[in-house]
Design an enzyme around this catalytic site. Structure first.
Site, short mmCIF file in Angstrom:
data_model
loop_
_atom_site.label_atom_id
_atom_site.label_comp_id
_atom_site.label_asym_id
_atom_site.label_seq_id
_atom_site.Cartn_x
_atom_site.Cartn_y
_atom_site.Cartn_z
N LYS A 1 -7.30 0.24 -5.84
CA LYS A 1 -8.03 1.18 -4.98
C LYS A 1 -7.14 2.37 -4.76
O LYS A 1 -6.24 2.36 -3.94
CB LYS A 1 -8.40 0.53 -3.65
CG LYS A 1 -9.70 1.00 -3.14
CD LYS A 1 -9.82 1.98 -2.04
CE LYS A 1 -8.87 2.52 -1.12
NZ LYS A 1 -8.98 4.00 -1.04
N GLU B 1 4.87 -1.53 1.15
CA GLU B 1 5.83 -0.40 1.12
C GLU B 1 5.29 0.63 2.10
O GLU B 1 4.27 1.27 1.83
CB GLU B 1 5.89 0.20 -0.29
CG GLU B 1 6.28 -0.76 -1.39
CD GLU B 1 7.76 -1.13 -1.35
OE1 GLU B 1 8.50 -0.56 -0.53
OE2 GLU B 1 8.15 -1.99 -2.14
N CYS C 1 8.11 9.00 0.85
CA CYS C 1 8.53 8.01 1.84
C CYS C 1 10.05 7.99 2.00
O CYS C 1 10.56 7.65 3.05
CB CYS C 1 8.02 6.64 1.45
SG CYS C 1 8.45 6.22 -0.24
N GLU D 1 7.33 9.50 11.71
CA GLU D 1 7.29 9.99 10.33
C GLU D 1 6.49 11.30 10.30
O GLU D 1 5.30 11.31 10.62
CB GLU D 1 6.63 8.94 9.43
CG GLU D 1 6.73 9.31 7.97
CD GLU D 1 6.04 8.31 7.05
OE1 GLU D 1 4.94 7.86 7.38
OE2 GLU D 1 6.63 8.00 6.01
P1 NAD Z 1 -2.76 5.21 4.22
O1 NAD Z 1 -2.20 3.97 4.80
O2 NAD Z 1 -3.68 6.02 5.05
O3 NAD Z 1 -3.59 4.87 2.89
C1 NAD Z 1 -3.02 4.19 1.80
C2 NAD Z 1 -4.13 3.49 1.03
O4 NAD Z 1 -4.68 2.47 1.85
C3 NAD Z 1 -5.30 4.40 0.66
O5 NAD Z 1 -5.78 4.04 -0.62
C4 NAD Z 1 -6.31 4.08 1.74
O6 NAD Z 1 -7.64 4.35 1.34
C5 NAD Z 1 -6.07 2.59 1.92
N1 NAD Z 1 -6.49 2.05 3.22
C6 NAD Z 1 -6.61 2.69 4.40
N2 NAD Z 1 -7.05 1.83 5.35
C7 NAD Z 1 -7.19 0.63 4.75
C8 NAD Z 1 -7.60 -0.66 5.21
N3 NAD Z 1 -7.98 -0.88 6.46
N4 NAD Z 1 -7.61 -1.67 4.32
C9 NAD Z 1 -7.23 -1.49 3.04
N5 NAD Z 1 -6.85 -0.29 2.54
C10 NAD Z 1 -6.83 0.75 3.40
O7 NAD Z 1 -1.52 6.06 3.69
P2 NAD Z 1 -1.54 7.54 3.06
O8 NAD Z 1 -1.77 8.52 4.14
O9 NAD Z 1 -2.43 7.55 1.86
O10 NAD Z 1 -0.03 7.66 2.51
C11 NAD Z 1 1.04 8.14 3.26
C12 NAD Z 1 1.89 7.01 3.77
O11 NAD Z 1 2.36 6.23 2.68
C13 NAD Z 1 3.13 7.45 4.52
O12 NAD Z 1 3.26 6.69 5.68
C14 NAD Z 1 4.26 7.13 3.55
O13 NAD Z 1 5.51 6.91 4.13
C15 NAD Z 1 3.75 5.92 2.89
N6 NAD Z 1 4.43 5.71 1.61
C16 NAD Z 1 5.34 4.69 1.52
C17 NAD Z 1 6.04 4.48 0.34
C18 NAD Z 1 7.03 3.36 0.21
O14 NAD Z 1 7.37 3.02 -0.92
N7 NAD Z 1 7.51 2.77 1.28
C19 NAD Z 1 5.82 5.33 -0.73
C20 NAD Z 1 4.90 6.37 -0.60
C21 NAD Z 1 4.20 6.54 0.59
#
Ligand code: NAD
Length: 477
Positions: free
Chosen positions: A171, A246, A280, A381
């Protein structure tokens, strides 16, 4: 216009059968692609397809899986130019960075093609019999990814998942699903059986939630916000599913008095502003020894002001727009909070001027001085291009400040004394520490967070293990 279809059981679902959304370029709002928006029902169909394909794929010989993964990597490289262009258009990053992301993702597939061949078991002769340990694929996996590195972060999951013998439903992020879907399509086109790889689109709260909640998925590999990860972990608990999460970061960057200041400033600017700070492992807090603070600050500002900002499709651009207006507004809010609490603006802090920037989510890379831990920018963040600087007297103090965070993804230290570097690395609470280097990611090595930055590890053999179950077979002889 480009059309992005969901892939379920080897079929590209016609876009007309679903609600359709238009993905727009964050640099100028021009339409990039039409995307079909899926529902819970689509997620269920995709999970069923992955379940049906699991016996065949899990029993496919590791050499055959390796061959297919290498072919998939080749096809991704062949299509890298067009996928990279779509990535720049939907996400904003400069084309050179988008190309690097696609090529790196192909490299991950090659790496796991070989890692899968090394999934060897164990054998022990005891006084009462013999024991064998098998490492077998965990089952159907749900791969859920964010928008900042939509292809790279998916490849970190797809590679080990397929190499382990698992099938998956991916997804991609709702607002940047185009390049990620093209990546999976290339993998499917390399000759994988129908149903082994599936992609569904749609809101996380609906389509993503179904992938998490449905008992068919046995493993959730997720990258995204800590809050989403927390919810996923709680849902996964209901069926004791395997998770690797992550999550968010708040990475400190320590500059000791004996550091090579020029090198440290260049490394800091690159890691704080690359991808507009939407990484991140971006530098989020800079701690500088008092005695070199002036020199470091001057050099950091100099490095920052040299960065060229513009539409990612243009040549010679270092930084594109931010991904969304929400990200830009959050960055401004954190910056304002810091300024209200006494921080000093050294450069940036506003949108760039001119017609070229009017329609995009541009923001100038920003350096703040005199930051402290009362400010949101040092605790939460931001996920934006801001480097706040705080000064320290002793390395001990700097390490305490660095560890004063709920997050623990990456930490960096610059020093010319190797003993200081090693001792600090041992004491910093983070999944990855860079000593005189501003990146903690390497294909072969574990990547992941401590504390609220996540659980489990991706990359290296750790990545493969997270898609495997262990079985002890005891032979009475
Ligand atoms: P997000 O959590 O909003 O979304 C990530 C994914 O999860 C998307 O595909 C979203 O549609 C899906 N999602 C959202 N709610 C969900 C639910 N209830 N159930 C299942 N899936 C769901 O994150 P974002 O805004 O897309 O990304 C930014 C974040 O990602 C930042 O916090 C960043 O630090 C983190 N990030 C972490 C790493 C790492 O390796 N630790 C790497 C890159 C980004």
């Amino acid at each position: 216009m480009h059309q992005t279809h969901m892939i379920i059981d080897g079929e590209q679902l016609p876009i007309s059968s679903h609600k359709v959304e238009t993905i727009c370029n964050p640099a100028n709002q021009e339409p990039v692609a039409l995307v079909s928006v899926g529902t819970r029902q689509d997620a269920r169909m995709a999970l069923e397809a992955a379940k049906k394909a699991f016996p065949l794929w899990s029993e496919t010989a590791c050499e055959k899986r390796a061959e297919l993964l290498h072919s998939a990597a080749d096809l991704v490289r062949e299509r890298a130019k067009s996928i990279a262009r779509l990535l720049t258009q939907e996400q904003g990053k400069p084309l050179k960075n988008a190309r690097a992301e696609i090529l790196s993702s192909a490299g991950i597939l090659d790496y796991y093609a070989e890692e899968g061949r090394r999934n060897v078991g164990e054998w022990l002769a005891t006084s009462r019999g013999r024991s064998v340990v098998l490492r077998q694929p965990v089952g159907v996996a749900a791969l859920i990814t964010p928008w900042n590195y939509p292809v790279d972060l998916l490849s970190w999951k797809v590679g080990p998942c397929l190499a382990a013998g698992c099938t998956f439903v991916a997804k991609p992020p709702s607002r940047a699903p185009v390049a990620a879907t093209e990546f999976v399509r290339a993998i499917y086109d390399a000759g994988l059986p129908a149903g082994v790889v599936n992609v569904v689109h749609g809101p996380g709260s609906e389509v993503g939630a179904e992938l998490v909640e449905n008992p068919i998925s046995r493993k959730i590999a997720f990258t995204g916000e800590t809050e989403t990860g927390r919810w996923i972990m709680a849902q996964a608990a209901l069926h004791i599913k395997r998770v690797s999460l992550e999550l968010g970061g708040q990475s400190p960057f320590i500059v000791c008095g004996d550091a090579d200041i020029e090198k440290a400033a260049a490394a800091c600017a690159q890691r704080a502003f690359s991808n507009m700070g939407q990484i991140c492992i971006s530098v989020n807090r800079v701690y500088v020894a008092d005695e070199v603070a002036e020199e470091f600050t001057d050099r950091l500002v100099h490095q920052t002001e040299r960065l060229r900002i513009g539409n990612g499709l243009k040549e010679n651009v270092d930084l594109g727009p931010m991904f969304s207006n929400e990200q830009r507004e959050k960055t401004k809010e954190h910056m304002k909070d810091a300024l209200d609490r006494g921080a000093e603006l050294l450069c940036g802090g506003r949108e760039p001027e001119g017609e070229a920037f009017e329609k995009g989510y541009f923001f100038l890379p920003t350096v703040l001085d005199r930051a402290d831990h009362k400010m949101k920018i040092m605790r939460e963040e931001t996920f934006g291009p801001v480097a706040p600087i705080m000064r320290f007297e002793t390395v001990d103090e700097a390490i305490k400040l660095a560890n004063d965070s709920n997050y623990g993804l990456a930490a960096y230290i610059y020093t010319s004394d190797i003993a200081t570097g090693i001792q600090a690395a041992e004491r910093l609470e983070a999944g990855g520490v860079g000593v005189n280097i501003n990146n903690v990611m390497d294909y072969q090595m574990p990547f992941g967070g401590w504390k609220e930055s996540g659980i489990g590890r991706e990359l290296g053999h750790y990545g493969l293990e997270s898609f495997l179950e262990i079985k002890h077979i005891r032979l009475g002889i």
